[in-house]
Design a protein around this motif. Structure first.
Motif, PDB file in Angstrom:
ATOM      1  N   LEU A 147      33.589 -10.962 -17.704  1.00  0.00           N
ATOM      2  CA  LEU A 147      34.551 -12.018 -17.987  1.00  0.00           C
ATOM      3  C   LEU A 147      35.756 -11.458 -18.725  1.00  0.00           C
ATOM      4  O   LEU A 147      36.909 -11.763 -18.390  1.00  0.00           O
ATOM      5  CB  LEU A 147      33.890 -13.115 -18.821  1.00  0.00           C
ATOM      6  N   GLU A 148      35.499 -10.630 -19.728  1.00  0.00           N
ATOM      7  CA  GLU A 148      36.587 -10.023 -20.494  1.00  0.00           C
ATOM      8  C   GLU A 148      37.515  -9.228 -19.588  1.00  0.00           C
ATOM      9  O   GLU A 148      38.745  -9.314 -19.677  1.00  0.00           O
ATOM     10  CB  GLU A 148      35.985  -9.117 -21.568  1.00  0.00           C
ATOM     11  N   ARG A 149      36.920  -8.460 -18.684  1.00  0.00           N
ATOM     12  CA  ARG A 149      37.714  -7.631 -17.772  1.00  0.00           C
ATOM     13  C   ARG A 149      38.480  -8.507 -16.775  1.00  0.00           C
ATOM     14  O   ARG A 149      39.647  -8.243 -16.468  1.00  0.00           O
ATOM     15  CB  ARG A 149      36.812  -6.657 -17.017  1.00  0.00           C
ATOM     16  N   ALA A 150      37.844  -9.564 -16.294  1.00  0.00           N
ATOM     17  CA  ALA A 150      38.510 -10.438 -15.335  1.00  0.00           C
ATOM     18  C   ALA A 150      39.753 -11.081 -15.948  1.00  0.00           C
ATOM     19  O   ALA A 150      40.808 -11.155 -15.314  1.00  0.00           O
ATOM     20  CB  ALA A 150      37.539 -11.512 -14.847  1.00  0.00           C
ATOM     21  N   LEU A 151      39.634 -11.550 -17.183  1.00  0.00           N
ATOM     22  CA  LEU A 151      40.778 -12.180 -17.844  1.00  0.00           C
ATOM     23  C   LEU A 151      41.885 -11.160 -18.113  1.00  0.00           C
ATOM     24  O   LEU A 151      43.073 -11.478 -18.010  1.00  0.00           O
ATOM     25  CB  LEU A 151      40.324 -12.826 -19.150  1.00  0.00           C
ATOM     26  N   ALA A 175      32.933 -14.971 -11.418  1.00  0.00           N
ATOM     27  CA  ALA A 175      32.027 -14.904 -10.262  1.00  0.00           C
ATOM     28  C   ALA A 175      30.994 -13.784 -10.395  1.00  0.00           C
ATOM     29  O   ALA A 175      30.848 -12.951  -9.511  1.00  0.00           O
ATOM     30  CB  ALA A 175      32.832 -14.726  -8.979  1.00  0.00           C
ATOM     31  N   THR A 176      30.268 -13.768 -11.492  1.00  0.00           N
ATOM     32  CA  THR A 176      29.291 -12.692 -11.702  1.00  0.00           C
ATOM     33  C   THR A 176      28.057 -12.820 -10.817  1.00  0.00           C
ATOM     34  O   THR A 176      27.274 -11.885 -10.721  1.00  0.00           O
ATOM     35  CB  THR A 176      28.830 -12.679 -13.176  1.00  0.00           C
ATOM     36  N   GLY A 177      27.877 -13.970 -10.164  1.00  0.00           N
ATOM     37  CA  GLY A 177      26.712 -14.140  -9.296  1.00  0.00           C
ATOM     38  C   GLY A 177      27.072 -14.438  -7.857  1.00  0.00           C
ATOM     39  O   GLY A 177      26.278 -15.008  -7.112  1.00  0.00           O
ATOM     40  N   TRP A 178      28.254 -14.014  -7.442  1.00  0.00           N
ATOM     41  CA  TRP A 178      28.734 -14.352  -6.104  1.00  0.00           C
ATOM     42  C   TRP A 178      29.677 -13.272  -5.631  1.00  0.00           C
ATOM     43  O   TRP A 178      30.362 -12.679  -6.448  1.00  0.00           O
ATOM     44  CB  TRP A 178      29.481 -15.700  -6.166  1.00  0.00           C
ATOM     45  N   PRO A 179      29.664 -12.939  -4.335  1.00  0.00           N
ATOM     46  CA  PRO A 179      28.964 -13.550  -3.211  1.00  0.00           C
ATOM     47  C   PRO A 179      27.541 -13.014  -3.047  1.00  0.00           C
ATOM     48  O   PRO A 179      27.221 -11.939  -3.546  1.00  0.00           O
ATOM     49  CB  PRO A 179      29.829 -13.165  -2.014  1.00  0.00           C
ATOM     50  N   THR A 180      26.738 -13.768  -2.328  1.00  0.00           N
ATOM     51  CA  THR A 180      25.357 -13.372  -2.071  1.00  0.00           C
ATOM     52  C   THR A 180      25.138 -13.158  -0.578  1.00  0.00           C
ATOM     53  O   THR A 180      25.948 -13.583   0.242  1.00  0.00           O
ATOM     54  CB  THR A 180      24.374 -14.443  -2.568  1.00  0.00           C
ATOM     55  N   THR A 181      24.022 -12.535  -0.256  1.00  0.00           N
ATOM     56  CA  THR A 181      23.664 -12.330   1.153  1.00  0.00           C
ATOM     57  C   THR A 181      22.209 -12.711   1.354  1.00  0.00           C
ATOM     58  O   THR A 181      21.366 -12.438   0.486  1.00  0.00           O
ATOM     59  CB  THR A 181      23.900 -10.862   1.581  1.00  0.00           C
ATOM     60  N   PHE A 201      24.659  -8.166  -4.601  1.00  0.00           N
ATOM     61  CA  PHE A 201      24.876  -6.763  -4.960  1.00  0.00           C
ATOM     62  C   PHE A 201      25.977  -6.627  -5.998  1.00  0.00           C
ATOM     63  O   PHE A 201      25.994  -5.671  -6.782  1.00  0.00           O
ATOM     64  CB  PHE A 201      25.215  -5.948  -3.710  1.00  0.00           C
ATOM     65  N   TYR A 202      26.910  -7.560  -6.008  1.00  0.00           N
ATOM     66  CA  TYR A 202      27.974  -7.532  -7.005  1.00  0.00           C
ATOM     67  C   TYR A 202      27.387  -7.629  -8.413  1.00  0.00           C
ATOM     68  O   TYR A 202      27.776  -6.887  -9.319  1.00  0.00           O
ATOM     69  CB  TYR A 202      28.939  -8.682  -6.722  1.00  0.00           C
ATOM     70  N   THR A 203      26.424  -8.544  -8.590  1.00  0.00           N
ATOM     71  CA  THR A 203      25.763  -8.684  -9.892  1.00  0.00           C
ATOM     72  C   THR A 203      25.048  -7.390 -10.264  1.00  0.00           C
ATOM     73  O   THR A 203      25.122  -6.927 -11.413  1.00  0.00           O
ATOM     74  CB  THR A 203      24.755  -9.843  -9.863  1.00  0.00           C
ATOM     75  N   ALA A 204      24.331  -6.818  -9.304  1.00  0.00           N
ATOM     76  CA  ALA A 204      23.604  -5.577  -9.564  1.00  0.00           C
ATOM     77  C   ALA A 204      24.549  -4.464 -10.004  1.00  0.00           C
ATOM     78  O   ALA A 204      24.247  -3.688 -10.920  1.00  0.00           O
ATOM     79  CB  ALA A 204      22.832  -5.156  -8.313  1.00  0.00           C
ATOM     80  N   ASN A 205      25.722  -4.404  -9.373  1.00  0.00           N
ATOM     81  CA  ASN A 205      26.686  -3.361  -9.733  1.00  0.00           C
ATOM     82  C   ASN A 205      27.282  -3.604 -11.113  1.00  0.00           C
ATOM     83  O   ASN A 205      27.580  -2.652 -11.849  1.00  0.00           O
ATOM     84  CB  ASN A 205      27.788  -3.284  -8.676  1.00  0.00           C
ATOM     85  N   LEU A 206      27.466  -4.875 -11.494  1.00  0.00           N
ATOM     86  CA  LEU A 206      27.947  -5.173 -12.844  1.00  0.00           C
ATOM     87  C   LEU A 206      26.915  -4.755 -13.886  1.00  0.00           C
ATOM     88  O   LEU A 206      27.271  -4.238 -14.951  1.00  0.00           O
ATOM     89  CB  LEU A 206      28.246  -6.666 -12.977  1.00  0.00           C
ATOM     90  N   ILE A 207      25.637  -4.966 -13.593  1.00  0.00           N
ATOM     91  CA  ILE A 207      24.570  -4.548 -14.515  1.00  0.00           C
ATOM     92  C   ILE A 207      24.578  -3.038 -14.660  1.00  0.00           C
ATOM     93  O   ILE A 207      24.454  -2.495 -15.769  1.00  0.00           O
ATOM     94  CB  ILE A 207      23.207  -5.053 -14.014  1.00  0.00           C
ATOM     95  N   TRP A 234      37.285 -23.916  -7.897  1.00  0.00           N
ATOM     96  CA  TRP A 234      36.017 -23.792  -8.614  1.00  0.00           C
ATOM     97  C   TRP A 234      36.217 -23.429 -10.072  1.00  0.00           C
ATOM     98  O   TRP A 234      35.282 -23.060 -10.762  1.00  0.00           O
ATOM     99  CB  TRP A 234      35.066 -22.807  -7.932  1.00  0.00           C
ATOM    100  N   GLY A 235      37.478 -23.524 -10.555  1.00  0.00           N
ATOM    101  CA  GLY A 235      37.682 -23.421 -11.990  1.00  0.00           C
ATOM    102  C   GLY A 235      37.610 -22.013 -12.543  1.00  0.00           C
ATOM    103  O   GLY A 235      37.929 -21.036 -11.886  1.00  0.00           O
ATOM    104  N   GLY A 236      37.152 -21.927 -13.789  1.00  0.00           N
ATOM    105  CA  GLY A 236      37.116 -20.665 -14.499  1.00  0.00           C
ATOM    106  C   GLY A 236      36.783 -20.941 -15.952  1.00  0.00           C
ATOM    107  O   GLY A 236      36.465 -22.067 -16.332  1.00  0.00           O
ATOM    108  N   PRO A 237      36.852 -19.935 -16.813  1.00  0.00           N
ATOM    109  CA  PRO A 237      36.539 -20.133 -18.230  1.00  0.00           C
ATOM    110  C   PRO A 237      37.538 -21.087 -18.881  1.00  0.00           C
ATOM    111  O   PRO A 237      38.698 -21.180 -18.459  1.00  0.00           O
ATOM    112  CB  PRO A 237      36.650 -18.718 -18.809  1.00  0.00           C
ATOM    113  N   SER A 238      37.103 -21.788 -19.925  1.00  0.00           N
ATOM    114  CA  SER A 238      37.936 -22.803 -20.558  1.00  0.00           C
ATOM    115  C   SER A 238      39.124 -22.226 -21.313  1.00  0.00           C
ATOM    116  O   SER A 238      40.011 -22.971 -21.733  1.00  0.00           O
ATOM    117  CB  SER A 238      37.089 -23.645 -21.519  1.00  0.00           C
ATOM    118  N   THR A 239      39.162 -20.902 -21.463  1.00  0.00           N
ATOM    119  CA  THR A 239      40.264 -20.278 -22.195  1.00  0.00           C
ATOM    120  C   THR A 239      41.496 -20.076 -21.329  1.00  0.00           C
ATOM    121  O   THR A 239      42.546 -19.672 -21.828  1.00  0.00           O
ATOM    122  CB  THR A 239      39.822 -18.923 -22.760  1.00  0.00           C
TER     123      THR A 239
END
Length: 357
Positions: free
Chosen positions: A179-183, A115-121, A160-166, A197-202
């Protein structure tokens, strides 16, 4: 304890409802400017420093070796046949989820990994609420979107979540690092894989199918119309085919939440449609057969419409009673859900079908 009296005293202050008088509310990290709490982020450096802090925490909770690659428990004391797909099994009166390797599983999944692009406002028409919005150019463009939630009004949204990841991982690698950290977190925390809503294929996922290939009659496709059914079926086939043999798919679901409820208002609108509408004809036929003894005239009399034949009844624009409306709604819902289930299982008999969320 029962019988005790508890007195709660509250001190309230009512202030102006003019939001601009209190703006800005939100800082550059997406936090409330007016709130204070121990882990509030004060700088980009704090975000970066959190990487090492979390490394230390996760090192203290290594992934358990008691589970197979799909989340099945290896120390249950029993196994079942390894079919290569998730399935269910009734054993000693209890239902179990069985992994592709044949192990019993209590599945725990996390939605939208990572979820690198969510949630939004929403930002449009209220930019004054935000002290410092992310830039719109370069890598920061990933923080921005339009027309979320299916509303085509041009509203801009920021994440803002995306901005903080950047800020935390850098503009070039933030998505891969996240993604690496989430897994890593999922494994350390004992989760089986992805959720809604699924997730990475791994990792194991539960993909959500859509029905965009089939036109809606009101809010749902007319599953009584063979042309619509074929479009619906082909759309599902195209979505399922790439992962039909993938053991990392726990099961398929279709649609989401309130969108997948058949509502009374839909039936009212169908009753106002032309006589050739397949759903209208099927719903009226169902009522005639199940509630009016096979007599179209009896139904016409109950609806107070001048219709001496079935065709005239189809052409009418009645106002059904609540009881008739509910009977038709349930019939439509039953056929709609039945079509979804049987079609998915015809296309892919190996995976589970999970309905809708």
């Amino acid at each position: 304890q029962p019988g005790d009296t508890v007195v709660v005293e509250l001190a309230l202050q009512f202030a102006s409802s003019d939001t601009k008088a209190w703006a800005p509310y939100i800082d550059r990290y997406g936090q409330s400017i007016h709130a204070e709490y121990p882990e509030k982020v004060r700088s980009d450096e704090e975000l970066v420093a959190d990487i090492a802090r979390e490394d230390e925490i996760l090192a203290g909770m290594p992934p358990s070796e008691d589970y197979d690659a799909y989340g099945g428990y290896l120390k249950a004391g029993w196994t079942s046949d390894a079919t290569g797909f998730f399935r269910i099994l009734k054993r000693d009166g209890k239902w179990w989820l069985i992994t592709p390797d044949g192990n019993p599983c209590f599945y725990l999944g996390v939605s939208n990994v990572p979820a690198t692009g969510w949630p939004t406002t929403p930002v449009s028409d209220r930019e004054y609420l935000f002290a410092d919005l992310p830039p719109r150019d370069g890598a920061w463009g990933a923080c921005w979107g339009k027309n979320h939630w299916g509303v085509n009004d041009g509203t801009e949204y920021a994440c803002f979540y995306t901005a903080n990841l950047i800020r935390k991982y850098g503009p070039e690698a933030f998505s891969d690092r996240a993604l690496e950290r989430a897994l890593q977190r999922l494994r350390c925390w004992g989760f089986s894989g992805g959720g809604k809503w699924g997730g990475p294929s791994t990792v194991v996922t539960t993909p959500v199918l859509n029905r965009w290939s089939a036109p809606n009659l009101v809010d749902h496709p007319d599953v009584f119309d063979p042309v619509v059914r074929e479009k619906f079926r082909e759309g599902l086939r195209q979505q399922i085919a790439p992962r039909k043999d993938d053991p990392m798919v726990l099961g398929w679901s279709l649609g989401n939440e309130f969108d997948e409820h058949i509502k009374p208002e839909e039936i009212r609108k169908i009753m106002a449609m032309p006589a050739a509408t397949a759903a209208k004809r099927a719903l009226i036929d169902h009522l005639v057969e199940t509630r009016y003894g096979g007599s179209a005239a009896a139904l016409a009399a109950a609806w107070k419409v001048d219709a001496g034949t079935p065709e005239a009844l189809y052409a009418a624009q009645p106002e059904p009673s609540q009881e008739d409306l509910e009977a038709m709604r349930c019939f439509y819902a039953d056929r709609y859900y039945q079509f979804a289930y049987t079609t998915v299982k015809e296309i892919d008999p190996n995976h589970l079908y999970l309905g809708f969320w």
